[in-house]
Design a protein around this motif. Structure first.
Motif, PDB file in Angstrom:
ATOM      1  N   PHE A 131      -4.423   9.754   2.970  1.00 58.08           N
ATOM      2  CA  PHE A 131      -4.957   8.388   2.468  1.00 58.08           C
ATOM      3  C   PHE A 131      -4.131   7.407   1.972  1.00 58.08           C
ATOM      4  CE2 PHE A 131      -4.592  11.432  -0.941  1.00 58.08           C
ATOM      5  CZ  PHE A 131      -4.042  10.696  -2.019  1.00 58.08           C
ATOM      6  N   LEU A 132      -4.872   6.225   1.885  1.00 60.39           N
ATOM      7  CA  LEU A 132      -3.848   5.131   1.510  1.00 60.39           C
ATOM      8  C   LEU A 132      -4.265   4.758   0.086  1.00 60.39           C
ATOM      9  CD1 LEU A 132      -4.639   2.765   4.629  1.00 60.39           C
ATOM     10  CD2 LEU A 132      -2.369   4.202   3.806  1.00 60.39           C
ATOM     11  N   LEU A 133      -3.672   4.181  -0.757  1.00 63.09           N
ATOM     12  CA  LEU A 133      -3.773   3.505  -1.979  1.00 63.09           C
ATOM     13  C   LEU A 133      -3.048   2.212  -2.306  1.00 63.09           C
ATOM     14  CD1 LEU A 133      -2.984   6.419  -4.556  1.00 63.09           C
ATOM     15  CD2 LEU A 133      -5.237   5.579  -3.970  1.00 63.09           C
ATOM     16  N   PRO A 134      -4.111   1.039  -2.625  1.00 64.63           N
ATOM     17  CA  PRO A 134      -5.249   1.104  -2.851  1.00 64.63           C
ATOM     18  C   PRO A 134      -6.282   1.579  -1.537  1.00 64.63           C
ATOM     19  CG  PRO A 134      -4.550  -1.194  -2.707  1.00 64.63           C
ATOM     20  CD  PRO A 134      -3.234  -0.321  -2.517  1.00 64.63           C
ATOM     21  N   VAL A 156       0.781  -1.069   0.084  1.00 70.23           N
ATOM     22  CA  VAL A 156       0.151   0.012   0.067  1.00 70.23           C
ATOM     23  C   VAL A 156       0.799   1.210   0.163  1.00 70.23           C
ATOM     24  CG1 VAL A 156      -1.901  -1.112   1.118  1.00 70.23           C
ATOM     25  CG2 VAL A 156      -0.153   0.053   2.712  1.00 70.23           C
ATOM     26  N   THR A 157       0.254   2.366  -0.512  1.00 70.67           N
ATOM     27  CA  THR A 157       0.848   3.666  -0.614  1.00 70.67           C
ATOM     28  C   THR A 157       0.184   4.646   0.390  1.00 70.67           C
ATOM     29  OG1 THR A 157       1.702   3.203  -2.584  1.00 70.67           O
ATOM     30  CG2 THR A 157       1.821   5.565  -2.034  1.00 70.67           C
ATOM     31  N   ASP A 203     -10.267  -2.852   5.438  1.00 70.82           N
ATOM     32  CA  ASP A 203      -9.326  -2.832   6.344  1.00 70.82           C
ATOM     33  C   ASP A 203      -9.237  -1.401   6.786  1.00 70.82           C
ATOM     34  OD1 ASP A 203      -6.824  -4.403   4.196  1.00 70.82           O
ATOM     35  OD2 ASP A 203      -7.888  -5.196   5.956  1.00 70.82           O
ATOM     36  N   LYS A 204      -8.531  -0.872   7.718  1.00 74.15           N
ATOM     37  CA  LYS A 204      -8.678   0.393   8.246  1.00 74.15           C
ATOM     38  C   LYS A 204      -8.179   1.563   7.443  1.00 74.15           C
ATOM     39  CE  LYS A 204      -6.796   0.901  12.194  1.00 74.15           C
ATOM     40  NZ  LYS A 204      -5.672   1.213  13.331  1.00 74.15           N
ATOM     41  N   LYS A 205      -8.947   2.834   7.421  1.00 79.86           N
ATOM     42  CA  LYS A 205      -8.420   4.024   6.697  1.00 79.86           C
ATOM     43  C   LYS A 205      -7.037   4.412   7.818  1.00 79.86           C
ATOM     44  CE  LYS A 205     -12.479   5.299   4.857  1.00 79.86           C
ATOM     45  NZ  LYS A 205     -13.880   6.563   4.779  1.00 79.86           N
ATOM     46  N   PRO A 206      -6.607   5.562   7.367  1.00 80.99           N
ATOM     47  CA  PRO A 206      -5.449   6.168   7.992  1.00 80.99           C
ATOM     48  C   PRO A 206      -5.836   6.548   9.471  1.00 80.99           C
ATOM     49  CG  PRO A 206      -5.477   6.888   5.769  1.00 80.99           C
ATOM     50  CD  PRO A 206      -6.866   6.222   5.998  1.00 80.99           C
ATOM     51  N   PRO A 207      -5.032   6.520  10.423  1.00 82.02           N
ATOM     52  CA  PRO A 207      -5.535   7.058  11.624  1.00 82.02           C
ATOM     53  C   PRO A 207      -5.865   8.568  11.620  1.00 82.02           C
ATOM     54  CG  PRO A 207      -3.352   6.394  11.677  1.00 82.02           C
ATOM     55  CD  PRO A 207      -3.779   5.804  10.391  1.00 82.02           C
TER      56      PRO A 207
END
Length: 142
Positions: free
Chosen positions: A82-85, A15-16, A92-96
């Motif tokens: 944010f995360l990609l994908p 993930v990025t 799964d969790k979003k960024p804290p």
């Protein structure tokens, strides 16, 4: 803004993570004033990064930010955006919701930070150590 790729240990997927960064300066002072941080939060986290020892008046409106220009340290805040994908689509969790207090030591390239989130335990450490790559130069003259 910057991005960092990493592998999710649980799933093995890459993930990025994208961050917004603020370099501490007149525009972005040591006192955060957002993201659920108050002066006590700032004081606790910046003191762990030795800001109080180096700049005892860092929290005052009259602090001279030009002192930071010759300092061996760059102070920052990083907010994961944010995360990609998009991990939220897979459950799964979003960024804290918190952010990082960061100190980069220019002479070594080492980075130390502490994550803050109102609901998390205090002083979650982030350490990144610079490791120079050993490479050989190869070229050919024709």
């Amino acid at each position: 803004k910057d991005a960092e790729s990493f592998e999710n240990v649980g799933t093995g997927r890459s993930v990025t993570s994208y961050f917004d960064g603020e370099i501490i300066s007149r525009q972005f002072p040591f006192i955060t004033g957002k993201w659920d941080a108050n002066i006590e939060t700032d004081t606790n986290h910046w003191s762990e990064l030795n800001v109080m020892a180096r700049f005892p008046n860092y929290y005052k409106d009259s602090f001279d930010y030009s002192q930071l220009e010759t300092c061996d340290h760059v102070y920052m805040r990083w907010k994961e955006k944010f995360l990609l994908p998009d991990m939220s689509k897979s459950g799964d969790k979003k960024p804290p919701p918190g952010f990082y207090y960061i100190c980069l030591q220019k002479s070594t390239g080492d980075l130390t930070g502490y994550f803050y989130n109102k609901t998390s335990e205090r002083l979650q450490l982030l350490e990144l150590k610079y490791e120079p790559q050993v490479t050989t130069a190869a070229f050919q003259i024709r």
